[in-house]
Design a protein around this motif. Structure first.
Motif, PDB file in Angstrom:
ATOM      1  N   MET A 109      65.006  41.254  37.345  1.00  0.00           N
ATOM      2  CA  MET A 109      64.286  40.340  36.480  1.00  0.00           C
ATOM      3  C   MET A 109      62.815  40.753  36.426  1.00  0.00           C
ATOM      4  N   LYS A 110      62.259  40.737  35.219  1.00  0.00           N
ATOM      5  CA  LYS A 110      60.871  41.143  35.038  1.00  0.00           C
ATOM      6  C   LYS A 110      59.912  40.019  35.428  1.00  0.00           C
ATOM      7  N   THR A 111      58.793  40.431  36.024  1.00  0.00           N
ATOM      8  CA  THR A 111      57.728  39.486  36.338  1.00  0.00           C
ATOM      9  C   THR A 111      56.949  39.198  35.066  1.00  0.00           C
ATOM     10  N   LYS A 112      56.764  37.933  34.760  1.00  0.00           N
ATOM     11  CA  LYS A 112      56.035  37.522  33.556  1.00  0.00           C
ATOM     12  C   LYS A 112      54.553  37.414  33.896  1.00  0.00           C
ATOM     13  N   LEU A 113      53.712  38.166  33.168  1.00  0.00           N
ATOM     14  CA  LEU A 113      52.267  38.137  33.375  1.00  0.00           C
ATOM     15  C   LEU A 113      51.578  37.685  32.099  1.00  0.00           C
ATOM     16  N   THR A 114      50.439  37.031  32.266  1.00  0.00           N
ATOM     17  CA  THR A 114      49.646  36.555  31.140  1.00  0.00           C
ATOM     18  C   THR A 114      48.287  37.231  31.177  1.00  0.00           C
ATOM     19  N   ALA A 115      47.992  38.013  30.144  1.00  0.00           N
ATOM     20  CA  ALA A 115      46.695  38.674  30.035  1.00  0.00           C
ATOM     21  C   ALA A 115      45.848  37.896  29.034  1.00  0.00           C
ATOM     22  N   VAL A 116      44.744  37.355  29.499  1.00  0.00           N
ATOM     23  CA  VAL A 116      43.834  36.601  28.643  1.00  0.00           C
ATOM     24  C   VAL A 116      42.771  37.565  28.137  1.00  0.00           C
ATOM     25  N   ILE A 117      42.628  37.648  26.816  1.00  0.00           N
ATOM     26  CA  ILE A 117      41.647  38.530  26.187  1.00  0.00           C
ATOM     27  C   ILE A 117      40.620  37.668  25.473  1.00  0.00           C
ATOM     28  N   GLU A 118      39.329  37.978  25.732  1.00  0.00           N
ATOM     29  CA  GLU A 118      38.237  37.202  25.149  1.00  0.00           C
ATOM     30  C   GLU A 118      37.223  38.131  24.503  1.00  0.00           C
ATOM     31  N   LYS A 119      36.649  37.686  23.405  1.00  0.00           N
ATOM     32  CA  LYS A 119      35.602  38.435  22.724  1.00  0.00           C
ATOM     33  C   LYS A 119      34.304  38.277  23.498  1.00  0.00           C
ATOM     34  N   THR A 120      33.573  39.388  23.642  1.00  0.00           N
ATOM     35  CA  THR A 120      32.250  39.352  24.274  1.00  0.00           C
ATOM     36  C   THR A 120      31.223  39.847  23.259  1.00  0.00           C
ATOM     37  N   GLY A 121      29.973  39.880  23.638  1.00  0.00           N
ATOM     38  CA  GLY A 121      28.926  40.363  22.752  1.00  0.00           C
ATOM     39  C   GLY A 121      29.032  41.845  22.454  1.00  0.00           C
ATOM     40  N   THR A 122      29.710  42.590  23.318  1.00  0.00           N
ATOM     41  CA  THR A 122      29.792  44.039  23.150  1.00  0.00           C
ATOM     42  C   THR A 122      31.211  44.550  22.932  1.00  0.00           C
ATOM     43  N   GLY A 123      32.191  43.703  22.935  1.00  0.00           N
ATOM     44  CA  GLY A 123      33.585  44.128  22.774  1.00  0.00           C
ATOM     45  C   GLY A 123      34.529  43.039  23.236  1.00  0.00           C
ATOM     46  N   PHE A 124      35.349  43.370  24.234  1.00  0.00           N
ATOM     47  CA  PHE A 124      36.334  42.428  24.756  1.00  0.00           C
ATOM     48  C   PHE A 124      36.385  42.512  26.274  1.00  0.00           C
ATOM     49  N   SER A 125      36.805  41.433  26.892  1.00  0.00           N
ATOM     50  CA  SER A 125      37.096  41.428  28.316  1.00  0.00           C
ATOM     51  C   SER A 125      38.459  40.780  28.490  1.00  0.00           C
ATOM     52  N   GLY A 126      39.072  41.032  29.636  1.00  0.00           N
ATOM     53  CA  GLY A 126      40.381  40.455  29.872  1.00  0.00           C
ATOM     54  C   GLY A 126      40.714  40.399  31.349  1.00  0.00           C
ATOM     55  N   TYR A 127      41.629  39.526  31.687  1.00  0.00           N
ATOM     56  CA  TYR A 127      42.092  39.403  33.068  1.00  0.00           C
ATOM     57  C   TYR A 127      43.538  38.935  33.066  1.00  0.00           C
ATOM     58  N   ILE A 128      44.244  39.246  34.160  1.00  0.00           N
ATOM     59  CA  ILE A 128      45.625  38.800  34.353  1.00  0.00           C
ATOM     60  C   ILE A 128      45.573  37.499  35.152  1.00  0.00           C
ATOM     61  N   LYS A 129      46.077  36.421  34.570  1.00  0.00           N
ATOM     62  CA  LYS A 129      45.993  35.103  35.209  1.00  0.00           C
ATOM     63  C   LYS A 129      46.689  35.056  36.568  1.00  0.00           C
ATOM     64  N   GLU A 130      47.823  35.706  36.675  1.00  0.00           N
ATOM     65  CA  GLU A 130      48.640  35.583  37.876  1.00  0.00           C
ATOM     66  C   GLU A 130      48.209  36.503  39.016  1.00  0.00           C
ATOM     67  N   LEU A 131      47.307  37.447  38.750  1.00  0.00           N
ATOM     68  CA  LEU A 131      46.940  38.432  39.764  1.00  0.00           C
ATOM     69  C   LEU A 131      45.425  38.490  39.943  1.00  0.00           C
ATOM     70  N   ASN A 132      44.963  38.180  41.132  1.00  0.00           N
ATOM     71  CA  ASN A 132      43.532  38.278  41.412  1.00  0.00           C
ATOM     72  C   ASN A 132      43.098  39.737  41.383  1.00  0.00           C
ATOM     73  N   GLY A 133      41.928  39.989  40.831  1.00  0.00           N
ATOM     74  CA  GLY A 133      41.344  41.319  40.886  1.00  0.00           C
ATOM     75  C   GLY A 133      41.739  42.265  39.773  1.00  0.00           C
ATOM     76  N   ILE A 134      42.545  41.818  38.822  1.00  0.00           N
ATOM     77  CA  ILE A 134      42.866  42.696  37.696  1.00  0.00           C
ATOM     78  C   ILE A 134      42.155  42.147  36.467  1.00  0.00           C
ATOM     79  N   ALA A 135      41.052  42.823  36.152  1.00  0.00           N
ATOM     80  CA  ALA A 135      40.230  42.459  35.002  1.00  0.00           C
ATOM     81  C   ALA A 135      39.676  43.745  34.405  1.00  0.00           C
ATOM     82  N   THR A 136      39.334  43.696  33.127  1.00  0.00           N
ATOM     83  CA  THR A 136      38.842  44.889  32.451  1.00  0.00           C
ATOM     84  C   THR A 136      37.964  44.510  31.267  1.00  0.00           C
ATOM     85  N   THR A 137      37.222  45.478  30.771  1.00  0.00           N
ATOM     86  CA  THR A 137      36.440  45.312  29.546  1.00  0.00           C
ATOM     87  C   THR A 137      36.705  46.528  28.663  1.00  0.00           C
ATOM     88  N   GLY A 138      36.454  46.377  27.378  1.00  0.00           N
ATOM     89  CA  GLY A 138      36.645  47.493  26.464  1.00  0.00           C
ATOM     90  C   GLY A 138      36.123  47.180  25.082  1.00  0.00           C
TER      91      GLY A 138
END
Length: 122
Positions: A1-30
C-alpha cells in the motif's frame, strides 16, 4: 500500500515554496511548480522513502495565475459554472464553498483525463 503524502505549494515573492505536511524537514523553494515537484521527489529519495503517492495542494487563485494557458471563462463553461462567478472565485473576490472547490478540482481532473486520451495527427 502506498503512503499518501500532501505537498503544500505556496506562491512567494520570488517563485514558490512547498513542504510535505506529513514529514518534518522536507521543504523546498523554486521558480516553478515543476521545479518544486522535482525537488520533492529528490528529497524523498534521499530520505529513503519509497512507495508513496503525493497530492499537490495549491490555492485556486495561484493555480490559475500560474497556468495562464487555461482560459478561466472557457474552463468555467467546460465544468458548467457561471463564467463571471468563476472569475470571482479565482480572484478571491467571492467566498468559495468546499463543494464548489471540489467541483472545480473534479473538472480539472476530467479535463486532464480528456487530454490524456488524445493523439494528434496531421
Amino acid at each position: 500500500m502506498k503512503t499518501k503524502l500532501t505537498a503544500v505549494i505556496e506562491k512567494t515573492g520570488t517563485g514558490f515554496s512547498g513542504y510535505i505536511k506529513e514529514l518534518n524537514g522536507i521543504a523546498t523553494t523554486g521558480d516553478t511548480i515543476s521545479e518544486i515537484k522535482e525537488d520533492f521527489i529528490l528529497a524523498l529519495e534521499l530520505k529513503g522513502i519509497e512507495n508513496y503517492e503525493i497530492d499537490y495542494v495549491i490555492d485556486l487563485e495561484q493555480f490559475f495565475s500560474y497556468f495562464k494557458v487555461i482560459n478561466k471563462s472557457a474552463f468555467a463553461e467546460y465544468i458548467g459554472m457561471n463564467k463571471s462567478l468563476f472569475r470571482q472565485y479565482t480572484g478571491s473576490l467571492t467566498k468559495l464553498s468546499d463543494d464548489k472547490l471540489l467541483d472545480i478540482t473534479k473538472g480539472l481532473h476530467n479535463l486532464a483525463n480528456d487530454f490524456s486520451n488524445i493523439v494528434l495527427v496531421r
